[in-house]
Design an enzyme around this catalytic site. Sequence first.
Site, PDB file in Angstrom:
ATOM      1  N   LYS A  42       0.815  -1.207   0.000  1.00 58.87           N
ATOM      2  CA  LYS A  42       0.000   0.000   0.000  1.00 58.87           C
ATOM      3  C   LYS A  42       0.854   1.265   0.000  1.00 58.87           C
ATOM      4  O   LYS A  42       0.632   2.181  -0.803  1.00 58.87           O
ATOM      5  CB  LYS A  42      -0.876  -0.056   1.252  1.00 58.87           C
ATOM      6  N   THR A  43       1.838   1.279   0.886  1.00 60.37           N
ATOM      7  CA  THR A  43       2.681   2.468   0.983  1.00 60.37           C
ATOM      8  C   THR A  43       3.445   2.703  -0.313  1.00 60.37           C
ATOM      9  O   THR A  43       3.610   3.836  -0.757  1.00 60.37           O
ATOM     10  CB  THR A  43       3.653   2.332   2.170  1.00 60.37           C
ATOM     11  N   ASP A 227      -4.758   7.699   3.449  1.00 59.98           N
ATOM     12  CA  ASP A 227      -4.349   6.353   3.846  1.00 59.98           C
ATOM     13  C   ASP A 227      -5.205   5.896   5.025  1.00 59.98           C
ATOM     14  O   ASP A 227      -5.780   6.720   5.733  1.00 59.98           O
ATOM     15  CB  ASP A 227      -2.864   6.386   4.253  1.00 59.98           C
ATOM     16  N   GLU A 228      -5.280   4.611   5.269  1.00 61.83           N
ATOM     17  CA  GLU A 228      -6.052   4.056   6.388  1.00 61.83           C
ATOM     18  C   GLU A 228      -7.482   4.601   6.376  1.00 61.83           C
ATOM     19  O   GLU A 228      -8.032   5.010   7.411  1.00 61.83           O
ATOM     20  CB  GLU A 228      -5.382   4.377   7.730  1.00 61.83           C
ATOM     21  N   GLN A 258      -8.992  -4.105   8.605  1.00 61.40           N
ATOM     22  CA  GLN A 258      -8.116  -3.489   9.606  1.00 61.40           C
ATOM     23  C   GLN A 258      -8.768  -2.300  10.295  1.00 61.40           C
ATOM     24  O   GLN A 258      -8.092  -1.449  10.869  1.00 61.40           O
ATOM     25  CB  GLN A 258      -6.796  -3.066   8.958  1.00 61.40           C
ATOM     26  N   ARG A 611       1.298  -8.047  11.311  1.00 60.84           N
ATOM     27  CA  ARG A 611       2.499  -7.216  11.489  1.00 60.84           C
ATOM     28  C   ARG A 611       3.766  -8.052  11.347  1.00 60.84           C
ATOM     29  O   ARG A 611       4.858  -7.511  11.183  1.00 60.84           O
ATOM     30  CB  ARG A 611       2.531  -6.558  12.877  1.00 60.84           C
TER      31      ARG A 611
END
Length: 765
Positions: A42-43, A227-228, A258, A611
């Site tokens: 994603k980043t 984002d998020e 998430q 993670r």
Amino acid sequence: MHGADPPTRAPAGTAALNDPQRAAVEHEAGPLLVFAGAGSGKTRVITHRIARLLEHHRVPPYRVLAVTFTNKAAAEMRARVSALAGPEVTSDLWAGTFHAVCARLLRRYHAEVGLERSFTIYDDSDQRALVARVAKTLGYDDRQHPPKQVLSWIHAQKREARAPGEAEPILPAHAAAAEIYGGYQRALAAANAVDFDDLLLHVMRLAESESPAGSELRARFSHVLVDEFQDTNAVQYRLVRALAARERNVCVVGDDDQSIYRWRGADVRIILGFRRDFPDAAVVKLEQNYRSTANVVRAALAVIEPAREREPKRLWTASPPGDPICIRGVRDEREEATMVVRQVAEERARGVGPRDIAVFYRTHAQSRVLEEAFRGARIPYQVIGGHRFFDRAEVKDLLAYLRLIANPRSDADLLRVVNVPTRGIGDKTIDRVLSVAAARGTSAWDAIDAAASELGSGPRSRLVAFRDAVAELRRAAPGITVHDLAERVLETTGYRAALVKADDAESDARLENLAELLGSIQEWEDETRGAGREPELADYLERVALASAVDLAGDEGAVSLMTVHAAKGLEFRVVLLTGMEEEVFPYRGLDGAAPEELDEERRLAYVAITRARERLVASFATLRTLFGRTRWGEPSRFLEALPSEIVRGEGLARDFGQRRASSRRAPGERWVEPEEAACSASAWGDDPAREVTTARPTGAAARSAEPAEAPAAGPRLRRGDAVRHARFGRGVVESGDGASIVSVRFATVGTKRIDARFLERAAPS
DNA sequence: AGCATCTGTTTTTTT
DNA sequence: AACAGATGCT
């Protein structure tokens, strides 16, 4: 994304992007919705997309807004865009959290919302104190309307963008809360202050308005990226929608799996709202995980799949299976901590860097035992979040002075420091000032002169001296650095002198903390200058107010301890997931969890597992003391959900089944076979202490820490019971409901709190 | 005014 | 178990 690790798995350069990634990066114009599974790059997509906008489409950087979840993530994004598109462009890029971006915009548009440029951001405790003060002024009893509850109701209103007049009073108490809400907003305005919600609300209202500032804001950004997105609340979404209204180049990236911030107003259904408002949005799904081993991905999927209401998607990976998920049953939280420390030592021996290891827990309360174990083993660690440095009294005092200098109307800060150190300004004097301020609807600072004339000469001169001291510092402030200003505050207010004079261990510690604060101010100033900007007091205070737990973490070579919430967006080679018991994780408060809440716990567990890049070690304790209660625990349903073929240790599903079936084990039964318990025999297996530490307690007498069910308690006593004590004689129980400590009024010595074990029942008198 | 003590209160998660 | 806030005492 954590520490200095470069993205090693997916190669750099647009050519190396996979198909959906490239589609998201190259999407030309118009709205774009990206579902980005955990670890799906994603980043990379966001940074490549921004770099492409800047380079390929020649978008000026100051017209690009990228909203991130932490300021650290913003800094990293900036760095990565720089690496792709060149460093010169990214300093003008707008990147930060919703709150930081709005604060920055408000510094520009302050006048439009009735603030001065130097407005203060009130933190949690400032807000609570203000609510309490307002409620008291309005004549409400703080027992009937606890400030905390009122404040959380106010937050709920503000998150839905409801002004005091628009609030919905459902319960009778809400009418009072609504009135307090109104007074709270007036007090904030008088203090030239905002709370966290206001930062967003002011800018949202401005951006939606027909004012000149409104149209300016709507035209300001040609591209907005969020984002998020799954953790966006209604106000944040309206803000995004307004800011992107003109050009409609809005790209939102998120993962409904998430979503873990429902409790603070985030709403996954915002994604539905986005699809309604932007029906022409292109939709891209990133489903290939590059971060983790196949076993970790499988574990994560096993946990998330039962959740209801998921966006259809299929996370997969081409990675090799890697190590199995290691599950460790331990006796209690102390043994868990021992296990964690050993596992860390083992990983270090294997060459895993401390920064690549993280320990997660569901609640902060679980960190203490772990910290003790780390300290005992002399392994460097850092706790992310929790009791923060900035919460310490002396640190808050100095910051309050600085905030008062920047904005003298900030009542919260004036009240905090007006008599610190003691300078003979007591409650009477302060009440005078506050009542004058209330009568005139001004801040306390603005009421000082009028109040002073009503005071006797002693209090008056002390009050005026305080005012002059602050005014003098305020005059000096523009000419000196923030660090020197802070230094001068400590000198001229006598704050340091008071601590030096006290000369005890505690004041020494406080002086050290202040030195640390001064050092961090200096550090910040150096960094800011390094980035080519002149450090200003207001910027520093804003940074302190809006820094997230992760933002504040140092980059020292230390193992990180944090809540799962704080872990969002980070990744580590090795993750130790502790406290995996029912009631602890999934957390169960006092009232039974609603299904949506359970789903949120599920998503939280999903975040925790995803993670981990290489290795996941999960632990559960048979006996856990949390919040002062010792209880038996069963392995978390999230452990049970893991397929047995990817698990090692005693976490196999059939073991759980057996344990469930027999709620009480036979005395002396061992349920941890050492061979099984050892995921890697080297560190855990060959220890003589293991016999003690891994065997379950053999009956009630095994240890002093007993579960709540079998306390070594005295008689169960209730209010009104007559009792006898060996020394104090007869008494009557005043309070206590079967707990071990009760309050007893004795004829001889008055009321005492006493352990019920020392009491015996007596005949009623 | 300041300290000590006691009390109740709170612990999901946070910008 | 730990803390903040309030109260009462010196």
